[in-house]
Motif scaffolding. Structure first.
Motif, PDB file in Angstrom:
ATOM      1  N   LEU A  48      11.912  43.909 -20.457  1.00 55.59           N
ATOM      2  CA  LEU A  48      11.087  43.313 -21.494  1.00 55.59           C
ATOM      3  C   LEU A  48       9.614  43.405 -21.106  1.00 55.59           C
ATOM      4  O   LEU A  48       9.263  43.377 -19.928  1.00 55.59           O
ATOM      5  CB  LEU A  48      11.476  41.848 -21.709  1.00 55.59           C
ATOM      6  N   LEU A  49       8.765  43.488 -22.109  1.00 59.80           N
ATOM      7  CA  LEU A  49       7.337  43.520 -21.851  1.00 59.80           C
ATOM      8  C   LEU A  49       6.876  42.191 -21.266  1.00 59.80           C
ATOM      9  O   LEU A  49       7.468  41.141 -21.549  1.00 59.80           O
ATOM     10  CB  LEU A  49       6.566  43.797 -23.140  1.00 59.80           C
TER      11      LEU A  49
ATOM     12  N   ALA B  88       2.711  52.081 -10.814  1.00 59.20           N
ATOM     13  CA  ALA B  88       3.541  52.029 -12.012  1.00 59.20           C
ATOM     14  C   ALA B  88       3.603  53.436 -12.581  1.00 59.20           C
ATOM     15  O   ALA B  88       2.571  54.077 -12.780  1.00 59.20           O
ATOM     16  CB  ALA B  88       2.948  51.062 -13.037  1.00 59.20           C
ATOM     17  N   ALA B  89       4.806  53.934 -12.837  1.00 61.22           N
ATOM     18  CA  ALA B  89       5.000  55.319 -13.271  1.00 61.22           C
ATOM     19  C   ALA B  89       5.008  55.421 -14.787  1.00 61.22           C
ATOM     20  O   ALA B  89       5.952  54.964 -15.445  1.00 61.22           O
ATOM     21  CB  ALA B  89       6.302  55.861 -12.697  1.00 61.22           C
TER      22      ALA B  89
ATOM     23  N   PHE C 142       0.506  57.844 -12.726  1.00 57.12           N
ATOM     24  CA  PHE C 142       0.744  56.591 -12.020  1.00 57.12           C
ATOM     25  C   PHE C 142      -0.509  55.722 -12.089  1.00 57.12           C
ATOM     26  O   PHE C 142      -1.615  56.212 -11.858  1.00 57.12           O
ATOM     27  CB  PHE C 142       1.089  56.855 -10.549  1.00 57.12           C
ATOM     28  N   THR C 143      -0.330  54.454 -12.396  1.00 63.12           N
ATOM     29  CA  THR C 143      -1.448  53.517 -12.379  1.00 63.12           C
ATOM     30  C   THR C 143      -1.211  52.488 -11.276  1.00 63.12           C
ATOM     31  O   THR C 143      -0.064  52.153 -10.958  1.00 63.12           O
ATOM     32  CB  THR C 143      -1.598  52.779 -13.720  1.00 63.12           C
TER      33      THR C 143
ATOM     34  N   ILE D 207       3.725  49.130 -18.037  1.00 64.22           N
ATOM     35  CA  ILE D 207       4.236  50.478 -17.801  1.00 64.22           C
ATOM     36  C   ILE D 207       5.530  50.425 -16.989  1.00 64.22           C
ATOM     37  O   ILE D 207       6.503  51.133 -17.285  1.00 64.22           O
ATOM     38  CB  ILE D 207       3.174  51.331 -17.094  1.00 64.22           C
ATOM     39  N   ALA D 208       5.552  49.579 -15.948  1.00 65.53           N
ATOM     40  CA  ALA D 208       6.750  49.451 -15.121  1.00 65.53           C
ATOM     41  C   ALA D 208       7.921  48.931 -15.947  1.00 65.53           C
ATOM     42  O   ALA D 208       9.057  49.399 -15.808  1.00 65.53           O
ATOM     43  CB  ALA D 208       6.470  48.524 -13.941  1.00 65.53           C
ATOM     44  N   ALA D 209       7.651  47.972 -16.831  1.00 63.72           N
ATOM     45  CA  ALA D 209       8.716  47.426 -17.678  1.00 63.72           C
ATOM     46  C   ALA D 209       9.268  48.498 -18.606  1.00 63.72           C
ATOM     47  O   ALA D 209      10.489  48.605 -18.803  1.00 63.72           O
ATOM     48  CB  ALA D 209       8.178  46.250 -18.493  1.00 63.72           C
TER      49      ALA D 209
END
Length: 206
Positions: free
Chosen positions: A115-116, A152-153, A142-143, A107-109
């Motif tokens: 890149l994943l 992570a948004a 958010f996780t 998610i942050a990526a």
């Protein structure tokens, strides 16, 4: 025996309609979608660690119980806990914890145009299509895994980026012959082992 609970992570819903840590009923589908992401990712991580094993251990998914007993303050915060029988021994970090961390990283990526993560199983990417469906354009989910240093948004931007990575889909009729290795009635998923021992096809049914 008495059940014991261990933190897995938290989901935080941010937006005007979540003020006062209230959660609309339709948003609870995100909890199920998140669990599916964790489970499917954990399965692939387990397979990588055990390339000599054909089948996932019995009860691998069924024993993974997630629950929440309250909503925390700060928009609507859902603390998710794993529940297991006390006689199963100490719960150490495992593939489910690794999966939660990978979901954060993915998610942050997506939100930061990066890149994943290389460790992310490719078959898990498509499952993000079911995650965040109840959210509006100005809302963010958010996780944060239990060992995560930050949230992570899962923004509208991140959701769009992940949908682009999945690519366009199409339908066609094909004949595939193999052996069913796994079928899960809940989310309607199955795995088919083809004649080629290295090829496993994952699919969905209703």
């Amino acid at each position: 025996s008495t059940d014991i609970a261990t933190d897995l992570g938290t989901l935080r819903f941010d937006g005007k309609r979540f003020a006062g840590h209230a959660l609309d009923v339709e948003c609870t589908q995100e909890l199920i979608a998140y669990r599916n992401l964790v489970v499917e990712c954990a399965k692939e991580l387990w397979r990588r660690k055990h390339p000599d094993r054909v089948r996932i251990p019995k009860g691998f998914e069924e024993d993974f119980r997630l629950q929440f007993s309250r909503l925390g303050e700060g928009s609507a915060v859902v603390p998710l806990q794993r529940v297991r029988a006390n006689d199963q021994g100490e719960l150490l970090d495992d593939e489910f914890d690794e999966a939660a961390e990978l979901i954060d990283a993915t998610i942050a990526a997506a939100d930061n145009d990066e890149l994943l993560p290389k460790a992310l199983p490719s078959n898990v990417i498509s499952l993000f299509g079911n995650f965040g469906q109840s959210l509006r354009a100005d809302e963010v989910l958010f996780t944060r895994s239990r060992h995560g240093s930050s949230e992570a948004a899962y923004t509208a931007k991140a959701r769009k980026r992940l949908s682009e990575w999945v690519g366009q889909t199409y339908e066609d009729a094909v004949d595939i012959v193999g052996e069913v290795r796994m079928a899960n009635v809940g989310p309607g998923t199955f795995s088919l082992q083809l004649d080629d021992p290295e090829t496993v096809v994952n699919g969905r049914f209703s």
